[in-house]
Design a protein around this motif. Structure first.
Motif, PDB file in Angstrom:
ATOM      1  N   UNK A  24       0.844  -1.187   0.000  1.00 22.95           N
ATOM      2  CA  UNK A  24       0.000   0.000   0.000  1.00 22.95           C
ATOM      3  C   UNK A  24       0.880   1.238   0.000  1.00 22.95           C
ATOM      4  N   UNK A  25       0.491   2.218  -0.808  1.00 27.67           N
ATOM      5  CA  UNK A  25       1.225   3.475  -0.841  1.00 27.67           C
ATOM      6  C   UNK A  25       0.842   4.307   0.376  1.00 27.67           C
ATOM      7  N   UNK A  26       1.834   4.894   1.035  1.00 27.02           N
ATOM      8  CA  UNK A  26       1.614   5.752   2.201  1.00 27.02           C
ATOM      9  C   UNK A  26       1.904   7.188   1.794  1.00 27.02           C
ATOM     10  N   UNK A  27       0.865   8.032   1.877  1.00 28.60           N
ATOM     11  CA  UNK A  27       1.036   9.432   1.488  1.00 28.60           C
ATOM     12  C   UNK A  27       1.668  10.257   2.600  1.00 28.60           C
ATOM     13  N   UNK A  28       1.340   9.964   3.846  1.00 32.82           N
ATOM     14  CA  UNK A  28       1.895  10.728   4.957  1.00 32.82           C
ATOM     15  C   UNK A  28       1.811   9.890   6.230  1.00 32.82           C
ATOM     16  N   UNK A  29       2.663  10.259   7.215  1.00 32.91           N
ATOM     17  CA  UNK A  29       2.634   9.598   8.523  1.00 32.91           C
ATOM     18  C   UNK A  29       3.807   8.684   8.785  1.00 32.91           C
ATOM     19  N   UNK A  30       4.568   8.306   7.754  1.00 27.17           N
ATOM     20  CA  UNK A  30       5.716   7.405   7.927  1.00 27.17           C
ATOM     21  C   UNK A  30       6.939   7.998   7.240  1.00 27.17           C
ATOM     22  N   UNK A  31       8.103   7.609   7.770  1.00 26.20           N
ATOM     23  CA  UNK A  31       9.369   7.971   7.142  1.00 26.20           C
ATOM     24  C   UNK A  31      10.049   6.717   6.616  1.00 26.20           C
ATOM     25  N   UNK A  32      10.838   6.898   5.620  1.00 29.74           N
ATOM     26  CA  UNK A  32      11.565   5.773   5.038  1.00 29.74           C
ATOM     27  C   UNK A  32      12.453   5.123   6.092  1.00 29.74           C
ATOM     28  N   UNK A  33      12.437   3.795   6.143  1.00 31.51           N
ATOM     29  CA  UNK A  33      13.283   3.052   7.053  1.00 31.51           C
ATOM     30  C   UNK A  33      12.642   2.698   8.380  1.00 31.51           C
ATOM     31  N   UNK A  34      11.504   3.295   8.738  1.00 33.98           N
ATOM     32  CA  UNK A  34      10.855   2.966  10.001  1.00 33.98           C
ATOM     33  C   UNK A  34      10.334   1.529   9.968  1.00 33.98           C
ATOM     34  N   UNK A  35      10.496   0.844  11.118  1.00 35.41           N
ATOM     35  CA  UNK A  35      10.065  -0.554  11.208  1.00 35.41           C
ATOM     36  C   UNK A  35       8.575  -0.616  11.488  1.00 35.41           C
ATOM     37  N   UNK A  36       7.860  -1.292  10.615  1.00 36.21           N
ATOM     38  CA  UNK A  36       6.412  -1.432  10.726  1.00 36.21           C
ATOM     39  C   UNK A  36       6.090  -2.887  11.044  1.00 36.21           C
ATOM     40  N   UNK A  37       5.290  -3.104  12.084  1.00 35.13           N
ATOM     41  CA  UNK A  37       4.944  -4.465  12.497  1.00 35.13           C
ATOM     42  C   UNK A  37       3.910  -5.030  11.530  1.00 35.13           C
ATOM     43  N   UNK A  38       4.213  -6.189  10.965  1.00 28.49           N
ATOM     44  CA  UNK A  38       3.298  -6.838  10.010  1.00 28.49           C
ATOM     45  C   UNK A  38       2.679  -8.120  10.564  1.00 28.49           C
ATOM     46  N   UNK A  39       3.340  -8.764  11.539  1.00 23.95           N
ATOM     47  CA  UNK A  39       2.808  -9.992  12.155  1.00 23.95           C
ATOM     48  C   UNK A  39       2.944  -9.888  13.667  1.00 23.95           C
ATOM     49  N   UNK A  40       1.929 -10.397  14.366  1.00 23.97           N
ATOM     50  CA  UNK A  40       1.957 -10.365  15.822  1.00 23.97           C
ATOM     51  C   UNK A  40       1.356  -9.112  16.411  1.00 23.97           C
ATOM     52  N   UNK A  41       0.618  -8.333  15.596  1.00 22.25           N
ATOM     53  CA  UNK A  41       0.042  -7.080  16.086  1.00 22.25           C
ATOM     54  C   UNK A  41      -0.938  -7.332  17.220  1.00 22.25           C
ATOM     55  N   UNK A  42      -1.657  -8.444  17.156  1.00 21.00           N
ATOM     56  CA  UNK A  42      -2.667  -8.727  18.170  1.00 21.00           C
ATOM     57  C   UNK A  42      -2.062  -8.982  19.551  1.00 21.00           C
TER      58      UNK A  42
END
Length: 401
Positions: free
Chosen positions: A361-379
């Motif tokens: 998904x394209x992110x228009x705002x709110x994130x910077x390049x290189x930031x770690x985003x949790x994709x599994x285990x969020x629950x």
């Protein structure tokens, strides 16, 4: 001993009561010592202290900056730029069919021939009528010329001259009438040869040789142009407004938009096109506007009337941040993700998203390049909680580099 019936008997009085109290005191000390001894034997050290559970393990990936073209997808229909239904303009028996169904034809090619004999005979008759009219006009002019010479010498009445002038004008009109009749007859004769008015491919013939055809016979065959070709697709007023604002923000150049067709096998047609028309009215039942694009079609892969997917995308790629769709979370306030900060803790980050591009998904705002985003285990994670980051797994089974 009568006054004392045992330790649990009647209440003792006098010296006996002191003996009972002394006995009870010895039993109490005995049980206390026994309990302490048991406690000392069971635990020779200090009581254990509770240990903190390990932080939950999660999978996180870095937000990446990649060159992408923003796109929007629609469903449209292919439409030939030129489409002609061939019809007979005169009546007669079909004498020849001079094409192969499905083949390309050029402008002016003779496709059908209707039996011409009757119309050729009419042309010959009209030619004779014209010659007679010309002869009559020549005679009338000659008589008028002689009459004018005589009237100058007073050898003929002026009334006779007027009659001859009128006769000359009538003869001239007869010539024009004969010429018009000849032209009409010649047209009918020409209509016995049905030609291709446009270049393209010709479809099935509805009549075979020997059939009687005429203006009431309907379509004999259809020609559709092939290259270039149009695709038409509806766009809602909201989508059109957003697109116009996006184009204006990038300089207002519509050439920055290109249109591609998605074929039935889900592959993209390799020849991109451009928008060339926006309808001037809105469909009231769907609140949508029809857009039209022109695409090259040299191989005839796009066929008139065919349904295709439409991909509208920017002509030039731009750098944008992408994250996996599995990282997205939604609540009443909108879309957010959990990121791992520098202290190894999960934090909530509100983002604005753009279109989906495959699994990302394209992110228009709110994130910077290189930031770690949790994709599994969020629950398993709460905001502010330390987490243990595990590397993402690749489709082949290995860890991400």
């Amino acid at each position: 001993m009568e006054k004392m019936q045992g330790v649990t008997g009647a209440v003792a009085t006098g010296p006996d009561r002191h003996a009972v109290a002394s006995c009870r005191s010895r039993w109490s000390r005995f049980w206390l010592v026994l309990t302490l001894a048991m406690l000392a034997g069971c635990d020779g050290g200090p009581p254990p202290q509770a240990t903190a559970p390990p932080p939950p393990s999660v999978v996180a990936v870095a937000a990446t900056m990649r060159p992408i073209r923003e796109e929007a997808q629609f469903v449209g229909r292919v439409a030939a730029i030129e489409r002609v239904e061939l019809r007979a303009r005169v009546e007669g028996f079909l004498q020849e069919r001079l094409f192969t169904e499905g083949q390309p034809v050029a402008v002016g090619d003779v496709l059908f021939r209707i039996e011409p004999d009757r119309y050729a005979a009419v042309v010959a008759q009209r030619e004779a009528d014209l010659e007679k009219a010309k002869a009559d006009a020549q005679n009338a002019d000659a008589q008028l010329a002689r009459a004018l010479e005589l009237v100058a010498k007073n050898n003929i009445a002026q009334a006779r001259v007027d009659e001859l002038e009128a006769a000359a004008l009538v003869a001239k009109a007869s010539v024009a009438q004969a010429e018009a009749a000849l032209g009409a007859a010649q047209l009918d004769l020409d209509y016995t040869r049905i030609r291709a008015p446009v270049a393209g491919r010709i479809g099935l013939s509805e009549y075979t040789v020997g059939n009687l055809v005429g203006p009431s016979s309907g379509v004999l065959a259809t020609i559709v142009s092939r290259d270039p070709i149009h695709v038409e697709f509806p766009v809602t007023q909201r989508e059109l407004l957003e697109a116009r604002r996006a184009i204006a923000a990038k300089g207002g150049d519509p050439n920055r938009i290109r249109v591609r067709a998605r074929l039935p096998d889900d592959s993209l047609y390799e020849q991109p096109g451009h928008l060339d028309f926006v309808d001037v009215t809105t469909n009231q039942s769907t609140d949508s506007v029809t857009l039209r694009a022109e695409l090259p079609n040299p191989n005839g892969l796009l066929v008139d009337g065919q349904y295709v997917g439409i991909v509208v995308e920017a002509a030039e790629a731009e750098e944008a941040i992408l994250i996996p769709q599995s990282a997205l979370q939604v609540d009443q306030q909108g879309t957010f993700v959990l990121v791992v900060d520098a202290d190894g803790k999960a934090q909530t980050r509100r983002i604005e998203t753009g279109p989906d591009l495959g699994a990302d998904t394209l992110v228009r705002s709110g994130l910077r390049e290189g930031e770690l985003v949790i994709t599994e285990g969020v629950q398993k994670v709460r905001p502010g909680q330390p987490v243990a980051v595990a590397p993402a797994r690749q489709p082949g089974g290995g860890a991400a580099p």
